[in-house]
Design a protein around this motif. Sequence first.
Motif, PDB file in Angstrom:
ATOM      1  N   ALA A  53       0.757  -1.531   0.061  1.00  0.00           N
ATOM      2  CA  ALA A  53       0.093  -0.749  -0.075  1.00  0.00           C
ATOM      3  C   ALA A  53       1.123   0.812  -0.127  1.00  0.00           C
ATOM      4  N   GLU A  54       2.426   1.272   0.921  1.00  0.00           N
ATOM      5  CA  GLU A  54       2.553   2.697   0.915  1.00  0.00           C
ATOM      6  C   GLU A  54       3.535   2.935  -0.764  1.00  0.00           C
ATOM      7  N   GLU A  55       3.920   1.873  -1.412  1.00  0.00           N
ATOM      8  CA  GLU A  55       4.274   1.521  -2.796  1.00  0.00           C
ATOM      9  C   GLU A  55       3.375   2.671  -3.441  1.00  0.00           C
ATOM     10  N   LEU A  56       2.513   2.113  -2.944  1.00  0.00           N
ATOM     11  CA  LEU A  56       1.515   2.580  -4.330  1.00  0.00           C
ATOM     12  C   LEU A  56       0.614   3.795  -4.034  1.00  0.00           C
ATOM     13  N   THR A  57       1.045   3.997  -3.014  1.00  0.00           N
ATOM     14  CA  THR A  57       1.094   5.517  -2.671  1.00  0.00           C
ATOM     15  C   THR A  57       2.022   6.597  -2.990  1.00  0.00           C
ATOM     16  N   ARG A  58       3.260   6.215  -2.930  1.00  0.00           N
ATOM     17  CA  ARG A  58       4.306   6.868  -2.822  1.00  0.00           C
ATOM     18  C   ARG A  58       3.548   6.381  -4.463  1.00  0.00           C
ATOM     19  N   MET A  59       4.199   6.026  -5.221  1.00  0.00           N
ATOM     20  CA  MET A  59       3.861   5.924  -6.486  1.00  0.00           C
ATOM     21  C   MET A  59       2.798   7.167  -7.397  1.00  0.00           C
ATOM     22  N   HIS A  60       1.847   7.377  -6.890  1.00  0.00           N
ATOM     23  CA  HIS A  60       0.725   7.765  -6.612  1.00  0.00           C
ATOM     24  C   HIS A  60       0.951   9.695  -6.858  1.00  0.00           C
ATOM     25  N   THR A  61       1.883   9.741  -5.359  1.00  0.00           N
ATOM     26  CA  THR A  61       2.209  10.899  -4.796  1.00  0.00           C
ATOM     27  C   THR A  61       2.926  11.364  -6.215  1.00  0.00           C
ATOM     28  N   HIS A  62       4.411  10.350  -6.362  1.00  0.00           N
ATOM     29  CA  HIS A  62       5.625  11.342  -7.554  1.00  0.00           C
ATOM     30  C   HIS A  62       4.884  11.274  -9.131  1.00  0.00           C
ATOM     31  N   ILE A  63       3.571  10.570  -9.363  1.00  0.00           N
ATOM     32  CA  ILE A  63       2.988  10.715 -11.144  1.00  0.00           C
ATOM     33  C   ILE A  63       2.344  12.262 -10.628  1.00  0.00           C
ATOM     34  N   GLY A  64       1.674  12.650  -9.429  1.00  0.00           N
ATOM     35  CA  GLY A  64       0.919  13.672  -9.134  1.00  0.00           C
ATOM     36  C   GLY A  64       1.873  14.621  -9.146  1.00  0.00           C
ATOM     37  N   HIS A  65       3.908  15.101  -8.489  1.00  0.00           N
ATOM     38  CA  HIS A  65       4.581  15.808  -8.589  1.00  0.00           C
ATOM     39  C   HIS A  65       4.665  16.240  -9.782  1.00  0.00           C
ATOM     40  N   PHE A  66       5.527  14.410 -10.564  1.00  0.00           N
ATOM     41  CA  PHE A  66       5.470  14.885 -12.123  1.00  0.00           C
ATOM     42  C   PHE A  66       4.979  15.655 -12.916  1.00  0.00           C
ATOM     43  N   GLU A  70      13.079   8.069  -8.175  1.00  0.00           N
ATOM     44  CA  GLU A  70      12.142   7.048  -7.026  1.00  0.00           C
ATOM     45  C   GLU A  70      11.482   6.081  -7.257  1.00  0.00           C
ATOM     46  N   MET A  71      11.079   6.653  -9.104  1.00  0.00           N
ATOM     47  CA  MET A  71       9.543   5.945  -9.205  1.00  0.00           C
ATOM     48  C   MET A  71      10.585   4.413  -8.953  1.00  0.00           C
ATOM     49  N   ASN A  72      11.625   4.710  -9.799  1.00  0.00           N
ATOM     50  CA  ASN A  72      12.134   3.159  -9.988  1.00  0.00           C
ATOM     51  C   ASN A  72      12.478   2.303  -8.450  1.00  0.00           C
ATOM     52  N   ARG A  73      12.447   3.186  -7.988  1.00  0.00           N
ATOM     53  CA  ARG A  73      12.947   2.294  -6.563  1.00  0.00           C
ATOM     54  C   ARG A  73      11.498   1.817  -5.622  1.00  0.00           C
ATOM     55  N   GLU A  74      10.696   2.890  -5.620  1.00  0.00           N
ATOM     56  CA  GLU A  74       9.586   2.305  -5.552  1.00  0.00           C
ATOM     57  C   GLU A  74       8.769   0.672  -6.121  1.00  0.00           C
ATOM     58  N   ALA A  75       8.831   1.066  -7.838  1.00  0.00           N
ATOM     59  CA  ALA A  75       8.280  -0.372  -8.805  1.00  0.00           C
ATOM     60  C   ALA A  75       8.550  -1.640  -7.922  1.00  0.00           C
ATOM     61  N   THR A 117       1.161 -12.981 -10.278  1.00  0.00           N
ATOM     62  CA  THR A 117       1.463 -13.213 -11.419  1.00  0.00           C
ATOM     63  C   THR A 117       1.010 -11.585 -12.417  1.00  0.00           C
ATOM     64  N   ARG A 118       0.106 -11.750 -12.776  1.00  0.00           N
ATOM     65  CA  ARG A 118      -0.567  -9.853 -13.291  1.00  0.00           C
ATOM     66  C   ARG A 118       0.217  -8.874 -12.598  1.00  0.00           C
ATOM     67  N   ILE A 119       0.440  -9.049 -11.172  1.00  0.00           N
ATOM     68  CA  ILE A 119       0.640  -7.694 -10.521  1.00  0.00           C
ATOM     69  C   ILE A 119       2.604  -7.768 -10.898  1.00  0.00           C
ATOM     70  N   THR A 120       3.025  -8.906 -11.021  1.00  0.00           N
ATOM     71  CA  THR A 120       4.587  -9.041 -11.496  1.00  0.00           C
ATOM     72  C   THR A 120       4.637  -8.509 -13.197  1.00  0.00           C
ATOM     73  N   GLU A 121       3.738  -8.549 -13.389  1.00  0.00           N
ATOM     74  CA  GLU A 121       3.540  -8.195 -15.410  1.00  0.00           C
ATOM     75  C   GLU A 121       3.175  -6.603 -14.903  1.00  0.00           C
ATOM     76  N   LEU A 122       2.629  -5.968 -14.106  1.00  0.00           N
ATOM     77  CA  LEU A 122       2.022  -4.571 -14.429  1.00  0.00           C
ATOM     78  C   LEU A 122       3.091  -3.687 -13.432  1.00  0.00           C
ATOM     79  N   GLY A 123       3.741  -4.551 -12.634  1.00  0.00           N
ATOM     80  CA  GLY A 123       5.290  -4.392 -11.656  1.00  0.00           C
ATOM     81  C   GLY A 123       5.981  -3.570 -13.201  1.00  0.00           C
TER      82      GLY A 123
END
Length: 301
Positions: free
Chosen positions: A224-237, A257-262, A277-283
């Motif tokens: 959950a934290e990684e997803l939240t931070r990823m959305h935050t980074h996208i918004g900041h971008f 930072e985005m790459n680190r979260e992924a 497995t689907r999450i791995t594909e999306l990651g």
Amino acid sequence: MPIYSMTGFARVQVQVPVRDQGQLSYTLTLKSVNHRFLDLQLRLPQGLDALEPELRKALKDNLVRGHVELALSGDRNAQQTAGYNRQLVAGYLAAFAAAHHDFGLTGEADLNVILRLPGALQSDNRDDADMVALADSVLKEIVPLLDQLKTMRAREGEALESILNGTLDRLAEATDGVAALRSEVEERYQERLTQRLLAATGPEFNRQRLLEEVAVLVERSDIAEELTRMHTHIGHFRELLTAGGELGKKLDFLLQEMNREANTLLSKTGGVAGKGTRITELGLAMKAEIEKAREQIQNVE
């Protein structure tokens, strides 16, 4: 404020009236490509070296990053005659005659070759007044030339912004896709972990205690934290793209930072069957989009 690419080109051709009622035509060319810093290269004709400090200052005042080449080339119109350096040509001929005599060589001196030697042809009889007029004109033209370059760099920057926004859209979509699968993956992870621990500890182990330990491990594996931070980074971008200005280094850091979260997301969900497995594909798709963005921002000022 627009986003500026570091790729651009500008050129101006100018005719300057000179003292003898003739004209001195010159071409001023400015081109830039990407570079980590501001790297300036100036090519000026002989006699105009004194212009270099002022031209460098103008470039530094208007540009932030990029490998920038400024070239000045000029010659009089066809009605003006060129001269040659009589003393230097005489020296070349004397050297030819001496070598001809000393080594018993055959053949005659080739005037076409001699006139191509360094310094043989003089700069079409320009006097000091002409050079002053040329220098003054160049200093007047450098500002509109820079404006022309910045206009092209801004136009290229618009294209980069469009590409980057598309990348962010796909990255956000992949992030949302992972978020939709998170709860189901957590359940599968908890089931698998419980089965393995029960098999390892045997039936006499305190089941309640076991489930508590499993809950702790599952919580540590929550993304959950990684997803939240990823959305935050996208918004900041997106905010940075909207604000414009000098962005290249900021965006590069944000993508790290985005790459680190992924990477963290992939490490936490690795080995989970089913929807894992689907999450791995999306990651992996997220990492691919991040890498595409990093390639693009190498050209952002």
